[in-house]
Design a protein around this motif. Structure first.
Motif, PDB file in Angstrom:
ATOM      1  N   VAL A 188      -2.857 -11.479   1.414  1.00 30.50           N
ATOM      2  CA  VAL A 188      -4.164 -11.271   0.794  1.00 30.50           C
ATOM      3  C   VAL A 188      -5.076 -10.536   1.774  1.00 30.50           C
ATOM      4  N   VAL A 189      -5.743  -9.498   1.258  1.00 31.58           N
ATOM      5  CA  VAL A 189      -6.674  -8.708   2.064  1.00 31.58           C
ATOM      6  C   VAL A 189      -8.057  -8.817   1.450  1.00 31.58           C
ATOM      7  N   LEU A 190      -9.039  -9.204   2.240  1.00 29.94           N
ATOM      8  CA  LEU A 190     -10.433  -9.250   1.797  1.00 29.94           C
ATOM      9  C   LEU A 190     -11.014  -7.851   1.977  1.00 29.94           C
ATOM     10  N   TYR A 191     -11.051  -7.082   0.898  1.00 32.14           N
ATOM     11  CA  TYR A 191     -11.336  -5.648   1.021  1.00 32.14           C
ATOM     12  C   TYR A 191     -12.764  -5.357   1.476  1.00 32.14           C
ATOM     13  N   GLU A 194     -12.154  -6.142   5.528  1.00 27.15           N
ATOM     14  CA  GLU A 194     -11.018  -5.589   6.262  1.00 27.15           C
ATOM     15  C   GLU A 194     -10.746  -4.150   5.824  1.00 27.15           C
ATOM     16  N   ASP A 195     -10.099  -3.403   6.700  1.00 26.86           N
ATOM     17  CA  ASP A 195      -9.637  -2.058   6.397  1.00 26.86           C
ATOM     18  C   ASP A 195      -8.319  -2.193   5.635  1.00 26.86           C
ATOM     19  N   VAL A 200      -2.389  -2.735   5.294  1.00 26.36           N
ATOM     20  CA  VAL A 200      -1.132  -2.406   4.611  1.00 26.36           C
ATOM     21  C   VAL A 200      -0.134  -1.819   5.601  1.00 26.36           C
ATOM     22  N   ARG A 201      -0.586  -0.913   6.447  1.00 25.73           N
ATOM     23  CA  ARG A 201       0.314  -0.331   7.460  1.00 25.73           C
ATOM     24  C   ARG A 201       0.827  -1.391   8.421  1.00 25.73           C
ATOM     25  N   ALA A 218     -13.248   4.173  -8.179  1.00 27.36           N
ATOM     26  CA  ALA A 218     -13.989   4.949  -7.182  1.00 27.36           C
ATOM     27  C   ALA A 218     -13.998   4.290  -5.800  1.00 27.36           C
ATOM     28  N   ALA A 219     -14.263   2.992  -5.748  1.00 25.92           N
ATOM     29  CA  ALA A 219     -14.443   2.312  -4.459  1.00 25.92           C
ATOM     30  C   ALA A 219     -13.156   2.165  -3.664  1.00 25.92           C
ATOM     31  N   THR A 220     -12.014   2.197  -4.321  1.00 26.87           N
ATOM     32  CA  THR A 220     -10.742   1.932  -3.636  1.00 26.87           C
ATOM     33  C   THR A 220      -9.801   3.124  -3.615  1.00 26.87           C
ATOM     34  N   PHE A 221     -10.187   4.219  -4.256  1.00 27.12           N
ATOM     35  CA  PHE A 221      -9.270   5.354  -4.397  1.00 27.12           C
ATOM     36  C   PHE A 221      -8.759   5.846  -3.045  1.00 27.12           C
ATOM     37  N   GLN A 222      -9.642   6.046  -2.084  1.00 26.39           N
ATOM     38  CA  GLN A 222      -9.208   6.590  -0.804  1.00 26.39           C
ATOM     39  C   GLN A 222      -8.301   5.621  -0.052  1.00 26.39           C
ATOM     40  N   SER A 223      -8.669   4.341  -0.021  1.00 20.52           N
ATOM     41  CA  SER A 223      -7.815   3.376   0.680  1.00 20.52           C
ATOM     42  C   SER A 223      -6.462   3.242  -0.007  1.00 20.52           C
ATOM     43  N   SER A 224      -6.440   3.433  -1.326  1.00 24.33           N
ATOM     44  CA  SER A 224      -5.171   3.398  -2.040  1.00 24.33           C
ATOM     45  C   SER A 224      -4.274   4.552  -1.616  1.00 24.33           C
ATOM     46  N   LEU A 225      -4.832   5.746  -1.593  1.00 23.78           N
ATOM     47  CA  LEU A 225      -4.052   6.905  -1.128  1.00 23.78           C
ATOM     48  C   LEU A 225      -3.545   6.688   0.295  1.00 23.78           C
ATOM     49  N   ASP A 226      -4.410   6.155   1.147  1.00 23.25           N
ATOM     50  CA  ASP A 226      -4.063   5.966   2.554  1.00 23.25           C
ATOM     51  C   ASP A 226      -3.017   4.864   2.759  1.00 23.25           C
ATOM     52  N   SER A 227      -2.772   4.071   1.729  1.00 19.75           N
ATOM     53  CA  SER A 227      -1.820   2.966   1.847  1.00 19.75           C
ATOM     54  C   SER A 227      -0.412   3.345   1.388  1.00 19.75           C
ATOM     55  N   LEU A 228      -0.271   4.532   0.813  1.00 16.61           N
ATOM     56  CA  LEU A 228       1.016   4.920   0.238  1.00 16.61           C
ATOM     57  C   LEU A 228       2.029   5.368   1.287  1.00 16.61           C
ATOM     58  N   ALA A 229       3.274   5.039   1.030  1.00 11.94           N
ATOM     59  CA  ALA A 229       4.384   5.580   1.810  1.00 11.94           C
ATOM     60  C   ALA A 229       4.621   7.032   1.396  1.00 11.94           C
ATOM     61  N   ARG A 230       5.415   7.734   2.166  1.00 16.48           N
ATOM     62  CA  ARG A 230       5.776   9.100   1.792  1.00 16.48           C
ATOM     63  C   ARG A 230       6.378   9.112   0.383  1.00 16.48           C
ATOM     64  N   ARG A 231       5.901  10.036  -0.455  1.00 15.73           N
ATOM     65  CA  ARG A 231       6.338  10.193  -1.847  1.00 15.73           C
ATOM     66  C   ARG A 231       6.033   8.948  -2.685  1.00 15.73           C
ATOM     67  N   GLY A 232       5.015   8.204  -2.265  1.00 12.35           N
ATOM     68  CA  GLY A 232       4.601   7.023  -3.014  1.00 12.35           C
ATOM     69  C   GLY A 232       3.798   7.382  -4.252  1.00 12.35           C
TER      70      GLY A 232
END
Length: 324
Positions: A188-191, A194-195, A200-201, A218-232
């Protein structure tokens, strides 16, 4: 006289009105249904605010469960007296009874109560297509799920556990974190504190996750992209904090040739056979107790304004229903 919540202009919760309505008799392909319980979903606010356009005046709500009271010509898959549930257009579920197309109706097993059905049909079918149709998830995969203590989230967590999928879930408060853990959330991450991407990394030894399920927008879009693995794959299935920003295709390449999709439940249950398959699996898990549906907020239909205030303020945990 039947009553319904309707809105004549878009805006804040106060635009909704509790009105007497004339229901009438069903025409060809239609039924008249008496509602026993009505679902409250965040998507309802999108129609009320005008994010999802609707001709005005309009009814409110897309999910309910009840009993078929009359059947129009040409309707064959349901009959008078049947217990049913549904989710989808047209608007008008916030009502004591209504005439509506018969096509979206799903037979409700006797083992599942009306309140439970209203609390889970949209959320459960959403969790179903997210886990069973969007991406070929494998046992042992780890995914990121935003709003893990929400109505979809709590069903998703339990279903993921059945499939052997590990979930990193984000929540806004420690109270919601406890609820998410109790429903099987592995991390569990308290968004707000926490970053998310950094956590996630850390959890995935730097690799990131193959799929992010994001209903916040809107609020989570960037952190979602930054959490993806290659070709995620980033699955944007909601916009609780506002619309998803415009996507720069080059950024998808820079982030690791990642993908983004904005699915809608309607496209995963449009085919009756696929809808029946997804609903059958969901109902089976619920009827046998493998997935528990908690109803944490109950309202009267005439209190829809307060219900929407609570929903938009983030005071709701899990599923909410209007009981009739």
């Amino acid at each position: 006289m039947a009553r319904a919540v309707r809105f004549h202009e878009t805006g804040a919760p106060e635009v909704m009105r509790w009105e007497a309505v004339d229901v009438g008799e069903p025409g060809p392909g239609e039924v008249r249904i008496r509602h026993e319980a009505v679902g409250l979903n965040f998507a309802d606010t999108y129609f009320r605010t005008g994010l999802y356009p609707a001709p005005l005046p309009a009814g409110m709500g897309v999910e309910a469960a009840g009993v078929v009271e009359a059947v129009g010509a040409g309707v064959e898959h349901v009959q008078e007296g049947d217990r049913v549930t549904y989710t989808g257009s047209p608007l008008g579920a916030y009502s004591t009874e209504r005439v509506m197309p018969a096509a979206p109706l799903i037979a409700l097993p006797d083992e599942i109560g009306f309140d439970t059905a209203a609390a889970m049909t949209m959320r459960g079918l959403t969790a179903s297509y997210l886990l069973r149709r969007i991406h070929p998830l494998r046992q042992g995969d780890t995914v990121l799920l935003h709003a893990a203590a929400g109505g979809v989230g709590l069903i998703f967590l339990q279903w993921a556990k059945l499939l052997g999928i590990k979930v990193i879930g984000t929540v806004s408060t420690e109270a919601k974190a406890e609820v998410a853990r109790a429903h099987g959330c592995d991390h569990v991450v308290l968004y707000k504190q926490e970053d998310v991407a950094a956590r996630v990394r850390e959890i995935t030894d730097g690799a990131g996750v193959p799929v992010v399920f994001d209903s916040i927008g809107a609020a989570t879009f960037q952190s979602s992209l930054d959490s993806l693995a290659r070709r995620g794959l980033l699955v944007c299935f909601g916009t609780a904090s506002g619309p998803v920003p415009s996507i720069d295709a080059m950024q998808l390449a820079i982030k690791g040739s990642v993908f983004v999709t904005r699915p809608a439940l309607a496209d995963y249950i449009a085919d009756p056979a696929e809808r029946a398959e997804l609903a059958g699996e969901l109902f089976g898990h619920v009827a046998d107790g493998r997935i528990r549906i908690g109803i944490n907020q109950r309202y009267a239909l005439e209190d829809a304004v307060q219900a929407h205030r609570d929903l938009e303020a983030g005071r709701s945990i899990g599923s909410s229903v209007f009981s009739l």
